[in-house]
Structure formats: structure tokens, C-alpha cells
Motif scaffolding. Sequence first.
Motif, short mmCIF file in Angstrom:
data_model
loop_
_atom_site.label_atom_id
_atom_site.label_comp_id
_atom_site.label_asym_id
_atom_site.label_seq_id
_atom_site.Cartn_x
_atom_site.Cartn_y
_atom_site.Cartn_z
N GLN A 257 1.90 6.65 -6.47
CA GLN A 257 1.13 7.91 -7.03
C GLN A 257 1.35 9.20 -6.63
N LYS A 258 1.92 9.56 -5.41
CA LYS A 258 2.44 10.84 -5.16
C LYS A 258 3.51 11.43 -6.22
N LEU A 259 4.36 10.37 -6.60
CA LEU A 259 5.37 11.11 -7.61
C LEU A 259 4.66 11.15 -9.10
N ARG A 260 3.80 10.53 -9.29
CA ARG A 260 2.85 10.92 -10.56
C ARG A 260 1.93 12.16 -10.37
N GLU A 261 1.69 12.48 -9.16
CA GLU A 261 0.96 13.62 -9.10
C GLU A 261 1.89 14.99 -9.07
N ASN A 262 3.08 14.80 -8.73
CA ASN A 262 4.12 15.64 -8.52
C ASN A 262 4.72 15.96 -10.10
N GLU A 263 4.55 15.20 -10.88
CA GLU A 263 4.93 15.57 -12.33
C GLU A 263 3.73 15.68 -13.01
N GLY A 264 2.62 15.94 -12.55
CA GLY A 264 1.21 16.40 -13.33
C GLY A 264 0.58 15.50 -14.11
N LEU A 265 0.82 14.04 -13.69
CA LEU A 265 0.24 12.93 -14.30
C LEU A 265 -1.39 12.80 -13.45
N LYS A 266 -2.02 11.86 -14.07
CA LYS A 266 -3.04 11.61 -13.25
C LYS A 266 -2.73 10.36 -12.10
N LYS A 267 -3.44 10.53 -11.04
CA LYS A 267 -3.20 9.43 -10.03
C LYS A 267 -4.58 8.58 -9.90
N THR A 268 -4.56 7.39 -9.57
CA THR A 268 -5.83 6.49 -9.48
C THR A 268 -6.22 6.89 -8.22
N MET B 260 4.36 7.28 8.13
CA MET B 260 4.81 6.84 7.01
C MET B 260 4.06 7.93 5.98
N TYR B 261 2.96 7.93 5.99
CA TYR B 261 2.06 8.76 5.02
C TYR B 261 2.60 10.32 5.04
N LYS B 262 2.80 10.57 6.44
CA LYS B 262 3.47 11.97 6.61
C LYS B 262 4.73 12.11 5.93
N SER B 263 5.70 11.04 6.03
CA SER B 263 6.98 11.23 5.39
C SER B 263 7.03 11.30 4.14
N LEU B 264 5.69 10.72 3.37
CA LEU B 264 5.95 10.78 1.78
C LEU B 264 5.01 11.95 1.26
N GLY B 265 4.54 12.64 2.29
CA GLY B 265 3.83 14.07 1.90
C GLY B 265 2.66 13.77 1.53
N LEU B 266 1.80 12.71 2.17
CA LEU B 266 0.50 12.16 1.72
C LEU B 266 -0.47 12.84 2.85
N LEU B 267 0.05 13.11 3.93
CA LEU B 267 -0.72 13.94 5.14
C LEU B 267 0.22 15.08 5.49
N SER B 268 -0.47 16.11 5.70
CA SER B 268 0.13 17.40 6.12
C SER B 268 0.77 17.21 7.71
N LYS B 269 0.13 16.54 8.43
CA LYS B 269 0.61 16.55 9.96
C LYS B 269 0.95 14.94 10.30
N GLY B 270 0.36 14.00 9.90
CA GLY B 270 0.76 12.65 10.41
C GLY B 270 0.47 12.53 12.00
N LEU C 263 0.85 -1.36 0.05
CA LEU C 263 -0.02 -0.10 0.05
C LEU C 263 0.81 1.18 -0.25
N ILE C 264 2.07 1.21 0.75
CA ILE C 264 2.72 2.35 0.72
C ILE C 264 3.44 2.80 -0.53
N VAL C 265 4.13 1.70 -1.09
CA VAL C 265 4.52 1.56 -2.42
C VAL C 265 3.47 2.19 -3.39
N PHE C 266 2.47 1.81 -3.30
CA PHE C 266 1.60 2.04 -4.08
C PHE C 266 1.36 3.82 -4.15
N ASN C 267 1.13 4.19 -2.99
CA ASN C 267 0.74 5.51 -2.78
C ASN C 267 2.01 6.51 -2.88
N LYS C 268 3.13 5.96 -2.81
CA LYS C 268 4.43 6.65 -3.00
C LYS C 268 4.68 6.95 -4.31
#
Length: 373
Positions: free
Chosen positions: A125-136, A162-172, A118-123
Motif C-alpha cells: 500500500q505504501k508503494l502504491r501511495e508513492n506511485e500516486g495510486l489509491k490505497k485501501t 517495522m512500520y517505521k522502517s517501511l515509512g508508515l510511521l514517522s518515529k516508530g 499485515l506488514i506485506v499488505f501495508n508495504k
Amino acid sequence: MRPEEYRSKLIEESKKLDLILKSNKKFEKIVLEIVDEQNDKAALILISQLGNSNNNHSSFYNEQKKIVELLYLYFGSKEIEEMYQNIKISSNNSFEELKEKLNELVGLSSVKNQVNDLIVFNKIQKLRENEGLKKTPKTLHMAFLGNPGTAKTTVARIVGKMYKSLGLLSKGHFIEASRTDLVAEYQGQTAIKVQKLINRAKGGVLFIDEAYSITENEKSDSYGKESLTELTKALEDYREDLVVIVAGYPNLMNVFFESNPGLKSRFNTFIDFPDYTLSELVDIFIFECRNNDYIPTEKAILKVRDWFVNVIDENDIKFTNGRLVRNFFDDVIISQSKRLAAEKGNITKEQLIKILASDIPDAKMGSIGTLRN
């Protein structure tokens, strides 16, 4: 619901403090941010500023004392403590450090694999979003299914960081809630209560253990249904910066998801937490010993194993979990303390560390005094 009179008194006392200090509504602004915007961090800022002031005037001291007391009444001491704990969460934990914390947990191989996937998947997806690509379009919300004491809360805390460290959550940060935090006693207050809890949890993880208790009286509990409706809406509205994890017994969680047509579709991830095996129970005991600077002898470990075999044979399988081990560990330490206290002469460091077979309860006594809930 937080009493309105506390809100009014907080504003009133902050105005008095501003007059004493001639601070141009400094404290009033902070208090308004607390009561109107539900900003928990502002409450800690206010307490900190009051505590750090060098003003020795008696009227300032009196107002300072009143405001702090009102804050505790307004929030409750448990929530104030929770704020402090959330502020103390380190934002410097690296992803690798958090992954190591997850992987060092005893057992749970299937849970770790699923969380890591799950973490790998969201990691990615975050990279895709940062590159302006669509995310699932997949939510971060999860359901943890398993008996008590199977590390559901521990894993939930690690996932949030983990989600905070990946930038998926603002506070964690991590907030644990139960039915009393989500269901009010009077008509019209439940929706407000849920919204306030969601506001506190935004940017982090809201963990609801025994989530099925929200609708435990399905036929007569209209407040529980209202709470679930509000929660289901929040799951969608705040999906970009909020993770809600619901947890509990598998069969009861199935009933919970059936209680609201749109609820189950808000959760993409369902993770089963199995009961610990005999070997894993022993490993958890050894882990507790190492974590607390104790070293059991080989004979002590064999006796520990016999103890768990007896408990599993004599009691329902639901007792085979980490909570049982922690209670058992406490009993062993008390037994060791009694043994050492009865010995003559100076007690050495080696003696303080070592756990002997005599410190372990006999297997036939396995169910006595240790199966505490």
C-alpha cells in the motif's frame, strides 16, 4: 494533569537563565516549546544543553538545578526515562533484521503469519501511495487478544519498528499506557489527559494493555466513558501517523469493544495470542539460558519439562506463559548460585555456565514460590 504552577515556574526560571547567560531567550523558547507544544524531544534537548554548558557561575548552577528538578516534576521521572528510551531507538534497523527478531520468538506461529501478512499488505500500500495510486482505507490500529505473558508487548514493539522502517510511521517509538494514563480524577481533565498522551504517541505506537480497565465501572464511571470517547476520536484523527494497539483477555476485550458503538470499527486487525504449549515453555527456558550465557544439561532439561508438566496439571492454564518461565529461570539461577558458592576451590567458566539437574526444583515443588504475578 501536569500542575500549572510547574509550567509557570519553568518559564520563570528559563527567563532568569537567559538573563544570566545573555542568550536572547534561547532557553525560554525551548521551555515554551515543551509546555505549549508538548514537545518531549525539546525537554531532552534542554537537559542536554544544561548539562553540556561550561558556565561555572554559581547563579547558573542554581538555575540549572532548579530547571532540571522542575522538568522532572512537570513530566514525572517515569516519563523522562521513557523519552530517553524512545530517543535511543535506532532508526537504522532494517526491515529484514526486524522480521528476523519477530520470527525468532518461540512459538506464536499464527501470530507471526498474521503480522507478516499485515506488514506485506501495508508495504504494498505504501508503494502504491508513492506511485500516486489509491490505497485501501485500512487503519493500522490493532487488537491483541490473549492471556498475560504471551509476548503481546514484545510483538507490539517489533511491529512499531517495522512500520517505521517501511515509512508508515514517522518515529516508530513505543509508549505503554494504562487506565491511570487515560482517565483523570477530576471533571474536565480526562479529555486533556488523553490528548496529551496522544500527542506523545504520534508517530509511533501507543500500547494499552488491559484496555477494558478504562471502562471497568461501566455504570458509574463517567470519566472512563469520556476517555474512551476521546480515544475513539483520536483513532480516526491520527490514523495516518499513529498505531494504537489495545490488548487483554479475549472475553474482557469483547466487553470493551461493545462499550462504545464506534470503537470496534476503528480496528481492522484482531490477533489471537495462544497460551504456550508444554514444548514451547521448555524452548523459552532454553532460549533464556542461551541469552544469558547458561547451558543446561540434558538431564536438567528433562527435569525442567517435568516441572512444567506438574505446574500445568496443578494450576489453571493461565499460568502457561512466558512470565512463568522467566520467574522459573530466575529461581534456577539462584539455585545454581547457591550450589557454586558452597563449592571449594576456584570456580571455572564451565561451572558458571552449566545448569545441572540439581539446580532445577523438584516437580512436586513446581507451584512453590514461582507463580509470581
